[in-house]
Enzyme design. Structure first.
Site, short mmCIF file in Angstrom:
data_model
loop_
_atom_site.label_atom_id
_atom_site.label_comp_id
_atom_site.label_asym_id
_atom_site.label_seq_id
_atom_site.Cartn_x
_atom_site.Cartn_y
_atom_site.Cartn_z
N HIS A 18 0.82 -1.21 0.00
CA HIS A 18 0.00 0.00 0.00
C HIS A 18 0.86 1.26 0.00
CE1 HIS A 18 -3.27 -2.70 0.88
NE2 HIS A 18 -2.76 -3.04 2.06
N HIS A 31 -7.03 -4.54 -1.21
CA HIS A 31 -6.30 -5.77 -1.51
C HIS A 31 -6.89 -6.43 -2.75
CE1 HIS A 31 -6.36 -5.02 2.84
NE2 HIS A 31 -5.07 -5.26 2.75
#
Lengths: 338, 338
Positions: free
Chosen positions: B66, B224
């Protein structure tokens, strides 16, 4: 919805129509940064909201699709104005003249131009129609000697370094002639080379600019997806870094000793995790050779729309250029010290 | 080279082997930002180089992939430490304990945790094994009420806003209890939702996390690549923004009036040109509704590896939270005022 589709294949982009991608993006850009930026009439240029009388005006520009270059570098300590052309298309002399008129406060203007035939021609025309204009043409890409769109080397990510250092010097009060000399010196101290893992897709084309296989990479790619040195099978990060760094070091020759800025630039579709990994590989190679990495920049600053890939830029520094690199800057994309 | 390939399909990433992607990237990251950051033993955490005695320590973390979240937000005015798990995998309690031990200067620690079961469980365990620890759990994603990895809403890009505002308040000297209350208040004032145009590819998996057709998008996608509200045909930017903004405004209800931060976040594979276009669409919709966009952030800050897509986050601001947003920050990914 027809504008989103070409040949029954959706263009996987956030857009409303191919004709308004650029203007809507510019409107959003200037709205988000209204504290420091103003948009010129007819979207001809982006300029600083507040000008500083007596400072040499720095103006750059080029085809869009390389964001944040150049609009993201307009602001205190960097550019006074940037002219966005259509995607991968040179801005017109008309745009440069309008920008120069808007930001010239009497100390003259310096155009910073990436070496592409269209850009050079149009900035030349604008310069001839103005007074007190000098130009710096960047050509930092060591991948190829001539290319699809250039005679001589292409100007790529190193242009950011020239704009930052010359921008700080202009803010510091340097006059037009020494600024031009400084810019040429920084360009001469800078080398870049890139590699693409995927093609970019130009919105109006609606399909990838070039085909590339699952296991392939384009070595020495240009920032418009134009061919580089060769197509090759995908190598490890270390092997890619090794070849790019060797090309840069070989070209710099004896100059590749001592302090330097290492800039690992993403092309738009490559995440930071991979850019920092490439930085790690490149830094080890350069330092082993005798370069001391004293300044670093990692991120997607000179992009090719959504292309996956990256470039490595090395700028040899001295005391003066280091100080100008460190000087305060406040733009949409680069900001420190203020 | 075998580590680069899975099922005869090259993973189009810059890497040397799947086992060392994270550690090599972290090594590069900390080397590039050695002026402000230090890496903990065994790559367990990234922490500020210089600690400030008497300040509450802010610690976050989560799965990698991320970036720049969370390591890119360590530094003055934001986090004291961040614990990177493997890609899309929670860090271990051992990492959080090591980080807390390294940065706690006696005023207590505040964990900022995105609402995912693994993260919550592991941060809970670490908190139970420590003294003087409070936690903020972010859950700003309005896309789905429960998801693949969460009971309740997911914590996504709004986590950046919580980290920035609470970080400034900690720097300002607030104690642990009021910091926890402030963080909960900012989380409650924040809503996000995202959309994916392509899947991400986890290095170790070597293939896309999910299949998505040429003309499709995943509406309400998680960071995700987990499912959102529905699969749909690709819509115009305005239509996408309209649905996301309506979901955010509907969920905020009466609170959706007055000053706000509008944050358009890229997922890693989407270029700035498209993000600013989405910002332009979203801003018009919010302002028509009575929201005044007083602060803006546009860029890829809370990513999903190489996923093409974006999220829109709105945080309702007041005088105090605006001042903390504006306060100086010096991290790898966010920097202003210093």
């Amino acid at each position: 919805m027809s504008g989103l589709f070409r040949e029954e294949t959706a263009v996987k982009k956030f857009m409303n129509s191919v004709d308004t991608v650029l203007t809507e993006s510019l409107d959003g850009f200037v709205a988000a940064h209204a504290d420091i930026l103003v948009l010129g009439d007819e979207h001809k240029f982006i300029r600083r909201k507040t000008l500083r009388p007596g400072k040499v005006a720095l103006i750059s520009g080029g085809g869009s699709g390389h964001e944040p270059l150049h609009g993201g570098f307009v602001g205190h300590g960097m550019l006074d104005a940037a002219c966005p052309g259509q995607v991968f298309t040179s801005p017109t002399p008309d745009q440069m003249l309008a920008a120069a008129e808007a930001v010239d406060t009497g100390a003259g203007s310096l155009f910073i131009v990436k070496n592409y035939e269209g850009d050079v021609m149009n900035f030349d025309m604008a310069a001839e129609m103005s007074e007190g204009v000098q130009q710096i043409v960047t050509n930092d890409d060591v991948a190829v000697e001539n290319s699809s769109y250039t005679t001589g080397r292409r100007g790529v990510a190193g242009t950011l370094v020239v704009e930052k250092i010359v921008g700080a010097a202009a803010e510091h009060g340097l006059a037009l002639a020494p600024l031009k000399a400084l810019g040429d010196r920084v360009n001469t101290a800078t080398r870049s080379m890139g590699v693409a893992l995927t093609s970019c897709t130009v919105p109006a084309a609606g399909k990838p600019t070039f085909d590339i296989g699952d296991g392939e990479m384009e070595f020495g790619v240009g920032i418009h997806g134009e061919p580089g040195r060769r197509r090759d099978t995908l190598k490890s990060a270390d092997a890619i870094a090794q070849e790019i760094c060797a090309a840069i070091l070989g070209d710099l020759g004896d100059k590749a000793k001592g302090p330097a800025l290492l800039f690992v630039n993403g092309f738009g579709g490559t995440p930071l995790m991979e850019l920092y990994l490439m930085y790690n590989s490149a830094r080890a190679i350069f330092e082993k050779h005798g370069v001391t990495v004293t300044r670093s920049l990692v991120g997607s600053y000179v992009t090719s729309l959504d292309m996956a890939g990256c470039s490595i830029t090395l700028t040899m520094l001295d005391e003066e250029t280091t100080a100008f690199w460190d000087a305060p800057v406040h733009t949409a994309a680069l900001r420190w010290g203020m």
